[in-house]
Design a protein around this motif. Sequence first.
Motif, PDB file in Angstrom:
ATOM      1  N   LEU A  68      -4.671  -4.235 -10.529  1.00 65.72           N
ATOM      2  CA  LEU A  68      -3.024  -4.437 -10.325  1.00 65.72           C
ATOM      3  C   LEU A  68      -3.639  -4.980  -8.606  1.00 65.72           C
ATOM      4  CD1 LEU A  68      -1.757  -1.745 -11.632  1.00 65.72           C
ATOM      5  CD2 LEU A  68      -1.993  -4.000 -12.933  1.00 65.72           C
ATOM      6  N   THR A  69      -1.988  -5.665  -8.180  1.00 70.17           N
ATOM      7  CA  THR A  69      -1.873  -5.553  -6.898  1.00 70.17           C
ATOM      8  C   THR A  69      -0.915  -5.690  -6.201  1.00 70.17           C
ATOM      9  OG1 THR A  69      -1.241  -8.079  -7.338  1.00 70.17           O
ATOM     10  CG2 THR A  69      -3.634  -7.748  -6.639  1.00 70.17           C
ATOM     11  N   PHE A  70      -0.599  -4.691  -5.097  1.00 71.79           N
ATOM     12  CA  PHE A  70       0.139  -4.021  -4.530  1.00 71.79           C
ATOM     13  C   PHE A  70       0.463  -3.874  -2.935  1.00 71.79           C
ATOM     14  CE2 PHE A  70       0.839  -1.436  -8.469  1.00 71.79           C
ATOM     15  CZ  PHE A  70       1.822  -2.066  -9.139  1.00 71.79           C
ATOM     16  N   ASP A  71       1.876  -3.978  -2.246  1.00 74.81           N
ATOM     17  CA  ASP A  71       1.487  -4.027  -0.284  1.00 74.81           C
ATOM     18  C   ASP A  71       0.687  -2.827  -0.452  1.00 74.81           C
ATOM     19  OD1 ASP A  71       3.315  -6.106  -0.303  1.00 74.81           O
ATOM     20  OD2 ASP A  71       4.418  -5.354  -0.607  1.00 74.81           O
ATOM     21  N   ASP A  72      -0.440  -3.303   0.396  1.00 75.36           N
ATOM     22  CA  ASP A  72      -1.680  -1.682   1.170  1.00 75.36           C
ATOM     23  C   ASP A  72      -1.443  -1.468   2.051  1.00 75.36           C
ATOM     24  OD1 ASP A  72      -3.486   0.023   1.070  1.00 75.36           O
ATOM     25  OD2 ASP A  72      -4.833  -1.705   0.251  1.00 75.36           O
TER      26      ASP A  72
ATOM     27  N   GLN B 295      -9.964  -0.105   5.844  1.00 73.23           N
ATOM     28  CA  GLN B 295      -9.345   0.841   6.568  1.00 73.23           C
ATOM     29  C   GLN B 295      -8.656   1.954   5.952  1.00 73.23           C
ATOM     30  OE1 GLN B 295     -10.486   1.434   9.883  1.00 73.23           O
ATOM     31  NE2 GLN B 295     -11.446   0.097   9.333  1.00 73.23           N
ATOM     32  N   HIS B 296      -8.514   1.949   4.498  1.00 74.42           N
ATOM     33  CA  HIS B 296      -8.467   2.394   3.530  1.00 74.42           C
ATOM     34  C   HIS B 296      -9.504   4.145   3.755  1.00 74.42           C
ATOM     35  CE1 HIS B 296      -7.741   4.897  -0.692  1.00 74.42           C
ATOM     36  NE2 HIS B 296      -6.699   4.147  -0.822  1.00 74.42           N
ATOM     37  N   PRO B 297      -8.686   5.403   3.789  1.00 76.10           N
ATOM     38  CA  PRO B 297      -9.779   6.076   3.503  1.00 76.10           C
ATOM     39  C   PRO B 297     -11.558   6.816   2.838  1.00 76.10           C
ATOM     40  CG  PRO B 297      -7.443   7.292   2.946  1.00 76.10           C
ATOM     41  CD  PRO B 297      -7.311   5.614   3.423  1.00 76.10           C
ATOM     42  N   LEU B 298     -10.155   5.852   1.350  1.00 78.89           N
ATOM     43  CA  LEU B 298     -11.058   6.389   0.217  1.00 78.89           C
ATOM     44  C   LEU B 298     -12.118   5.162  -0.107  1.00 78.89           C
ATOM     45  CD1 LEU B 298      -9.187   8.682  -2.143  1.00 78.89           C
ATOM     46  CD2 LEU B 298     -10.770   9.505  -0.488  1.00 78.89           C
ATOM     47  N   PHE B 299     -11.859   4.042   0.001  1.00 80.83           N
ATOM     48  CA  PHE B 299     -12.534   3.064  -1.372  1.00 80.83           C
ATOM     49  C   PHE B 299     -12.612   1.933   0.163  1.00 80.83           C
ATOM     50  CE2 PHE B 299     -11.048   5.231  -4.272  1.00 80.83           C
ATOM     51  CZ  PHE B 299     -12.210   5.413  -5.107  1.00 80.83           C
ATOM     52  N   ASP B 300     -13.679   0.863   0.096  1.00 74.54           N
ATOM     53  CA  ASP B 300     -13.996  -0.550   0.893  1.00 74.54           C
ATOM     54  C   ASP B 300     -13.849  -0.909   1.906  1.00 74.54           C
ATOM     55  OD1 ASP B 300     -14.842  -3.434   0.836  1.00 74.54           O
ATOM     56  OD2 ASP B 300     -12.422  -3.800   0.048  1.00 74.54           O
TER      57      ASP B 300
ATOM     58  N   GLN C  85       0.572   7.394  -0.603  1.00 77.80           N
ATOM     59  CA  GLN C  85       0.517   6.779   0.855  1.00 77.80           C
ATOM     60  C   GLN C  85      -0.944   5.709   0.447  1.00 77.80           C
ATOM     61  OE1 GLN C  85      -0.365   9.474   4.648  1.00 77.80           O
ATOM     62  NE2 GLN C  85       0.501   7.798   5.888  1.00 77.80           N
ATOM     63  N   ILE C  86      -1.854   6.217  -0.756  1.00 76.47           N
ATOM     64  CA  ILE C  86      -3.645   6.070  -0.507  1.00 76.47           C
ATOM     65  C   ILE C  86      -2.808   4.820  -2.390  1.00 76.47           C
ATOM     66  CG2 ILE C  86      -4.871   7.369   0.446  1.00 76.47           C
ATOM     67  CD1 ILE C  86      -5.115   8.980  -2.224  1.00 76.47           C
ATOM     68  N   VAL C  87      -1.999   5.855  -3.228  1.00 76.58           N
ATOM     69  CA  VAL C  87      -2.510   4.633  -4.114  1.00 76.58           C
ATOM     70  C   VAL C  87      -2.173   3.078  -4.048  1.00 76.58           C
ATOM     71  CG1 VAL C  87      -0.492   4.983  -6.013  1.00 76.58           C
ATOM     72  CG2 VAL C  87      -0.777   6.814  -5.825  1.00 76.58           C
ATOM     73  N   PRO C  88      -0.977   2.860  -3.542  1.00 71.02           N
ATOM     74  CA  PRO C  88      -1.322   1.316  -3.456  1.00 71.02           C
ATOM     75  C   PRO C  88      -2.531   0.240  -3.109  1.00 71.02           C
ATOM     76  CG  PRO C  88       0.688   1.919  -2.282  1.00 71.02           C
ATOM     77  CD  PRO C  88      -0.377   2.816  -2.586  1.00 71.02           C
ATOM     78  N   GLY C  89      -3.892   1.337  -2.834  1.00 70.38           N
ATOM     79  CA  GLY C  89      -4.847   0.585  -1.986  1.00 70.38           C
ATOM     80  C   GLY C  89      -5.445   1.085  -3.317  1.00 70.38           C
ATOM     81  N   LEU C  90      -5.526   1.800  -3.951  1.00 70.60           N
ATOM     82  CA  LEU C  90      -6.291   2.285  -5.408  1.00 70.60           C
ATOM     83  C   LEU C  90      -5.670   1.588  -6.416  1.00 70.60           C
ATOM     84  CD1 LEU C  90      -6.017   6.322  -5.135  1.00 70.60           C
ATOM     85  CD2 LEU C  90      -7.550   4.658  -4.397  1.00 70.60           C
ATOM     86  N   ALA C  91      -4.467   0.595  -6.564  1.00 74.26           N
ATOM     87  CA  ALA C  91      -3.981   0.132  -7.934  1.00 74.26           C
ATOM     88  C   ALA C  91      -5.197  -1.222  -7.871  1.00 74.26           C
ATOM     89  CB  ALA C  91      -2.540  -0.696  -7.351  1.00 74.26           C
TER      90      ALA C  91
END
Length: 549
Positions: free
Chosen positions: A232-236, A242-247, A221-227
């Motif tokens: 890189l860009t992927f669907d988040d 609201q990402h649990p770890l970043f931004d 679940q969190i990998v796309p938001g880490l891209a």
Amino acid sequence: MSDPAWWRQAVVYQVYPRSFADSNGDGVGDLGGVLSRVDYLASLCIDAVWLSPFYPSALNDGGYDVDDHREVDPLIGTLEVFDELVDALHERGIKVIVDLVPNHTSDRHAWFQEALGGGRGSAARDRYVFRDGRGENGDLPPTDWMALFGGPAWTRVEDGQWYLHLFTKHQPDLNWQREDVRSDFLRTLRFWGDRGVDGFRVDVAMGLAKDLRDPLPSWQQIVPGLAILKGLTFDDPFADGQHPLFDRDEVHDIYAEWREVFDGYDPPLFAVAEAWVKPHRRVRYASATGLGQAFNFDLLTAPWGAPAVRAIVQHNLELAARSGSSSTWVFSNHDVVRPASRLALPDGADPRLIPTPTPDTVALGLRRANAATLLSLALPGSAYLYQGEELGLPEVTDIPPGQWQDPMARLEDGVAITRDGCRVPLPWITQGPSFGFGEQTSHLPQPEWFGALSVQAQTAAPDSTLSLYRTALRLRRDLQCDESIEWIDLGEDVIAFRRANGWTSITNFSHDPIHLPEGSVLISTQPVTADRRIPGNATAWLRAGTTAA
């Protein structure tokens, strides 16, 4: 009083102290070495020096594993030498920016040692992110998350609990929900501000606020938001902020507290965020109520071509206008392959996989790197340069595995993946055991060909990369104007724009020569022909008025 907006169009030169200059002959660069080279720094016509971490550290991540945020590593120097360096740079009109590492400490930090001894549920342990494990005996990590440097993001301690580390296991993440964590970093800001520091580069600025409430999401679940961390860009699956770890949105509450400290100084302290986030999310980091400026890394991942670069420039100028800040232009730093090697790669090539250079690729890479630099120096905003860039140094690709220092280093398809190649100590003279870096072999091996690219060799050559940088930076200071540009259409493969006081920058991204418009040629990365043609992969600056003979 110093201009409070000095940073808006500043040229900032990054010094990686361990690889800049060694003053005591132990093979490791130090603050005394930087102090011995302040006249060289002044000769570049830069506005500020950014010092990468010089804090006490076991060097498990190049100094970003910090034992004490308010001290100097004895291998690097002392606080007294630091004070001397600040004074020497200020005497030459150069500001000082220090690297601040707030996302984590080292595992040797007094707080973490206290947390290990404090046991489950202790206040000391709550300064970090400790969790019980999964499984019947808690012998599985709390989640399946992976660290950004590889391997699990959790490490188990003797009493069975696990702590979170988004980088190496030697870099436990802090819990920024704790008031004592917040207040201690305010103390750190004041400690360096009171010593005369002008600002901070904030490491992993998007990572401080985390939402670690159960149920925690899976790695998938969190990998796309880490891209975005890799350009890189992927669907988040997470909404913005609201990402649990970043931004996360609440990270800006932290920086609002910092801003109160910054504004207590005259002029206010400055900060720039290392925030690998979606471009439109950089605006809040760069706001006047936050850190004030944010790195724009878009050019680091852009293909070599006018359409892509023009779109990035335009978009980031628009973002700067929205934030009220100025944009930043970055082609190089201590974490990425040097542009003289990276820009020689064919489109789509993995920039980490640098093959053995050939004379053709070396020449092409340097031409493009110089053209890119001159383009960025012509743009409104701050330009960030990395030590050795002004020498046109390529990536060092043949460091033996036994001498790697980067925790990310590995072999991939027989090619070394390591950040060490851009951290090799600088060559100052043409000969000697470490080409003038120090009195003995340097901590990372320098190649035999380094002497030909040394400061000594290039100072004597008017057509060298160093001479180009010195001339360009002096011209940039003389030509400084407002932060607007006017685009000029000279074809699909050309980026051309005019600044308010009548000077023009033209970059030819193609392989074929183009004809320059009217105006005196102030500087060019490649010779301009008698019929006013500039070769491919080159940049020229022109001044309006009579064409030079």
